[in-house]
Design an enzyme around this catalytic site. Sequence first.
Site, PDB file in Angstrom:
ATOM      1  N   HIS A 128      -1.221  -5.372   7.135  1.00 17.15           N
ATOM      2  CA  HIS A 128      -0.318  -5.841   8.469  1.00 17.15           C
ATOM      3  C   HIS A 128      -0.100  -7.384   8.436  1.00 17.15           C
ATOM      4  O   HIS A 128       0.651  -7.607   9.395  1.00 17.15           O
ATOM      5  CB  HIS A 128      -1.496  -4.983   9.841  1.00 17.15           C
ATOM      6  N   ASP A 158      -5.304  -0.872   4.316  1.00 17.35           N
ATOM      7  CA  ASP A 158      -4.111  -1.923   5.413  1.00 17.35           C
ATOM      8  C   ASP A 158      -4.278  -3.074   4.006  1.00 17.35           C
ATOM      9  O   ASP A 158      -4.769  -4.061   4.152  1.00 17.35           O
ATOM     10  CB  ASP A 158      -4.911  -2.772   5.946  1.00 17.35           C
ATOM     11  N   GLY A 230      -6.276 -13.276  13.475  1.00 19.18           N
ATOM     12  CA  GLY A 230      -6.167 -14.774  12.625  1.00 19.18           C
ATOM     13  C   GLY A 230      -6.604 -14.296  12.185  1.00 19.18           C
ATOM     14  O   GLY A 230      -6.322 -15.092  10.804  1.00 19.18           O
ATOM     15  N   ASN A 231      -7.709 -13.897  11.800  1.00 18.18           N
ATOM     16  CA  ASN A 231      -8.860 -13.583  11.713  1.00 18.18           C
ATOM     17  C   ASN A 231      -8.281 -12.577   9.929  1.00 18.18           C
ATOM     18  O   ASN A 231      -8.887 -12.519   8.884  1.00 18.18           O
ATOM     19  CB  ASN A 231     -10.619 -13.438  12.141  1.00 18.18           C
ATOM     20  N   SER A 232      -7.787 -11.646  10.604  1.00 17.17           N
ATOM     21  CA  SER A 232      -7.008 -10.916   9.659  1.00 17.17           C
ATOM     22  C   SER A 232      -6.755 -11.391   7.825  1.00 17.17           C
ATOM     23  O   SER A 232      -5.490 -12.347   7.855  1.00 17.17           O
ATOM     24  CB  SER A 232      -5.564 -10.008  10.132  1.00 17.17           C
ATOM     25  N   THR A 248     -10.072  -7.180   8.763  1.00 17.26           N
ATOM     26  CA  THR A 248      -9.030  -6.762   9.038  1.00 17.26           C
ATOM     27  C   THR A 248      -8.902  -6.355  10.520  1.00 17.26           C
ATOM     28  O   THR A 248      -8.162  -5.910  10.999  1.00 17.26           O
ATOM     29  CB  THR A 248      -9.376  -4.780   8.406  1.00 17.26           C
ATOM     30  N   ALA A 249     -10.266  -6.211  11.630  1.00 13.48           N
ATOM     31  CA  ALA A 249     -10.154  -6.026  12.995  1.00 13.48           C
ATOM     32  C   ALA A 249     -10.661  -6.261  13.566  1.00 13.48           C
ATOM     33  O   ALA A 249     -12.041  -6.031  13.379  1.00 13.48           O
ATOM     34  CB  ALA A 249      -9.239  -4.142  13.189  1.00 13.48           C
ATOM     35  N   LEU A 251     -12.458  -4.662  17.574  1.00 10.36           N
ATOM     36  CA  LEU A 251     -12.947  -3.689  18.553  1.00 10.36           C
ATOM     37  C   LEU A 251     -12.902  -3.758  19.353  1.00 10.36           C
ATOM     38  O   LEU A 251     -13.727  -4.819  20.085  1.00 10.36           O
ATOM     39  CB  LEU A 251     -13.839  -2.448  18.188  1.00 10.36           C
ATOM     40  N   LEU A 291      -7.581  17.205  -4.463  1.00  9.05           N
ATOM     41  CA  LEU A 291      -8.505  18.119  -4.725  1.00  9.05           C
ATOM     42  C   LEU A 291      -6.958  19.823  -4.871  1.00  9.05           C
ATOM     43  O   LEU A 291      -7.751  20.277  -5.272  1.00  9.05           O
ATOM     44  CB  LEU A 291      -9.896  18.243  -3.983  1.00  9.05           C
ATOM     45  N   GLY A 292      -6.695  19.092  -4.062  1.00 10.57           N
ATOM     46  CA  GLY A 292      -5.744  20.838  -3.518  1.00 10.57           C
ATOM     47  C   GLY A 292      -6.510  21.839  -2.325  1.00 10.57           C
ATOM     48  O   GLY A 292      -5.961  22.607  -3.004  1.00 10.57           O
TER      49      GLY A 292
END
Length: 479
Positions: A128, A158, A230-232, A248-249, A251, A291-292
């Site tokens: 992202h 991500d 900005g830490n992402s 990455t995120a 919360l 796996l299907g």
Amino acid sequence: MRPLPTLLLLTAAAAFGGFAAIGLNETFNQRADAAPVPASTTLPPNSSTLPATVQGQPLPSLAPMLKRVMPAVVSVATKQVVQVRNPFFNDPFFRRMFPDVPQERINQSLGSGVIVDAAKGYILTNHHVIEDADDVSVTLADGRTFKAEFIGSDADTDVALIRIPAENLTAIPLADSGLLNVGDFVVAIGNPFGLSQTVTSGIVSAVGRSGIRGLGYQNFIQTDASINPGNSGGALVNLQGQLIGINTASLNPQGSMAGNIGLGLAIPTNLARTVVDQLLANDGVVIRGTLGVEAQDVDARMAQALKLDSARGALVSRVYADSAATDAGLKVGDVIVSVNGQRIDNAAAWHNFEGLQAVGTRFKLEVRRDGKPVTLTAALKPQPRALIGNSLDKRLAGASFAELSEQLRQSGVSGVLVSDVTEGSRAANSGLQAGDVVVAGSMGEFTDLASFRATFETPPRQLVLRIQRGRRGGNLLME
């Protein structure tokens, strides 16, 4: 007792504030070298100074480790040219009278990245951070800036890999994130809010975190180290200076710009390493295995009928022909309760596990069959990334279909994406458009590309697709 007048209350508050400020000022202005403390003694209860040593041992510091690691954390800046939609631009008179009015703008954003291969200039960051960017540049800790080359990315985890043509780089060694425990100390490094080289510390709050809406396939490290915009793409390291995750995120129910509240998420290095290996091997894309099977949640009524001890697991409702599940001996009615010892509570947990595995990955399935435990061994087979409409049904000629992004699925959307429609084709003449999401149809139920294909084993006499187009939905008769 009568309440004090407002003026008297304000006067008392001001007097207390002044008293407190004077006290704090006197406390913080004490000089550190005013009264050296012997190494063998403890600090007086009200002392504001720190000793150089405690019982003959120097105070611990992260500074030596950070000195080695911080040159490997970089700032990633992106630019994207966006067309400005203005109805006046359709008027030739307006364009002639105002030729200098810009018809496009440049969106800029800042993130972070981590050098993981100094010799090749490889940098890990988030998808992202660089998504849809027309230009990506990397600024090193020493101030040098380079234009980055895009190697590949995977939106569903991500993870992105870029490269810079630079020498004398410093890389961070990758740790085995599978050895992490709740309570381990960690340090986050990045560029929050555009501030360069910022360090925060905390502990591992949880491992294997999943079930968070809108974040794709999930196996996150949760930490209370501050992670802000900005830490992402920045580094989460252990006290040995080894990379254990990619931030990455964060919360926050008030939104990311409200600041950190101690709920940060990082992609573990073991997952990032697997994704990078695939990006390098498959021309910048990830090919996932399957796996299907189709699976559904187990409720209390089903649990009783299936002779289960509790209402948990992923109930196999369909097994596709010539699939990995068929080879493994999985049957309709089996309930998957764990994989490689990892607990599976519902269909979403199974789907998340499956999506994180590479093609050919072998694992042990613990299932319940007629209430009895059965252990099976399976290896994932490749799943198609796209389907041509004509291969499914002639009435879909000209259309191409693809899987929905995992972010959409985590948000509650199911079905398949119409990735392309050829102008003037049979599908286009029926009203199908690129970007439509097919959520249901007259040929049967489906949730993804594999089940969508399976519904055409017996072509329907009348083919109707229920689609979602933006915020609007409707039915299309395909002729």
